[in-house]
Enzyme design. Structure first.
Site, PDB file in Angstrom:
ATOM      1  N   HIS A   1      -2.913  46.194 -63.246  1.00 41.38           N
ATOM      2  CA  HIS A   1      -3.049  45.098 -62.267  1.00 41.38           C
ATOM      3  C   HIS A   1      -1.642  44.701 -61.821  1.00 41.38           C
ATOM      4  O   HIS A   1      -0.909  44.024 -62.558  1.00 41.38           O
ATOM      5  CB  HIS A   1      -3.776  43.909 -62.924  1.00 41.38           C
ATOM      6  N   CYS A   2      -1.276  45.142 -60.624  1.00 37.95           N
ATOM      7  CA  CYS A   2       0.104  44.912 -60.186  1.00 37.95           C
ATOM      8  C   CYS A   2       0.380  43.414 -60.066  1.00 37.95           C
ATOM      9  O   CYS A   2      -0.527  42.620 -59.781  1.00 37.95           O
ATOM     10  CB  CYS A   2       0.379  45.630 -58.871  1.00 37.95           C
ATOM     11  N   HIS A   3       1.600  43.034 -60.334  1.00 34.21           N
ATOM     12  CA  HIS A   3       1.971  41.618 -60.290  1.00 34.21           C
ATOM     13  C   HIS A   3       3.470  41.486 -60.076  1.00 34.21           C
ATOM     14  O   HIS A   3       4.234  42.389 -60.400  1.00 34.21           O
ATOM     15  CB  HIS A   3       1.539  40.907 -61.575  1.00 34.21           C
ATOM     16  N   MET A   4       3.842  40.347 -59.551  1.00 31.41           N
ATOM     17  CA  MET A   4       5.247  40.080 -59.267  1.00 31.41           C
ATOM     18  C   MET A   4       5.782  39.086 -60.292  1.00 31.41           C
ATOM     19  O   MET A   4       5.060  38.184 -60.714  1.00 31.41           O
ATOM     20  CB  MET A   4       5.355  39.499 -57.859  1.00 31.41           C
TER      21      MET A   4
END
Ligand SMILES: [Zn+2]
Length: 181
Positions: free
Chosen positions: A134-137
């Protein structure tokens, strides 16, 4: 403790164990077991939000504090969709997380009075992603000379309390920013 940076003593053990880490840790079992997806469970009570340190979760994505921070106030911005790469998001979804990154930046400056912010994404496990599915910044607040200060003054035991206090300050700043609209 072997690592000097007491703000993130768990980080070094994670990095040391990286090679032996299973491809899919328990935290990342898809939408059902993913803590980033769990931010969108509805309706979350205030107490549950506080425990998970969620500041906001809406159609654009979520904004929460990292419970395993590089520094106090470390925020995570994630899209609502459980995808590994920002290239799997639509243009609208990408602009949604950018809007939340902007909001997070403003909250950090308002509540934490930081002088700078590191903002970035780790895409893929080898790039350092803790939750590669789950991509995240990451938004990491910075202060002049902060690394020295933290090495000297911060201890592992003060972190949970400091995180709670920061969460409360960030919630206050969020309420103030929403009132300004
Ligand atoms: Zn997810």
């Amino acid at each position: 403790m072997r690592h000097q940076n007491l703000w993130a003593p768990w980080r070094i053990s994670y990095l040391q164990g990286l090679v032996d880490e299973p491809a899919k840790p328990a935290q990342d079992q898809g939408p059902g077991g993913c803590f980033l997806c769990a931010a969108f469970d509805v309706p979350l009570k205030d107490e549950q939000k506080r425990q998970r340190m969620i500041l906001l979760a809406d159609e654009r994505g979520s904004l929460m504090m990292n419970r395993y921070p590089y520094s106090n106030g470390h925020l995570l911005v994630s899209p609502k969709k459980h995808v590994a790469d920002i290239s799997d998001l639509s243009a609208q979804e990408r602009s949604g997380i950018m809007a939340l990154a902007d909001l997070g930046n403003r909250l950090l400056r308002k509540a934490m009075h930081c002088q700078g912010v590191n903002m970035g994404m780790n895409l893929g496990r080898c790039a350092g992603a803790g939750v590669p599915g789950h991509c995240h910044m990451h938004l990491v607040p910075r202060w002049q000379g902060d690394s020295n200060f933290m090495q000297v003054c911060a201890g592992a035991r003060v972190i949970p309390q400091a995180l709670d206090e920061s969460y409360a300050m960030l919630c206050e700043a969020l309420a103030a920013v929403e009132k300004e609209k």
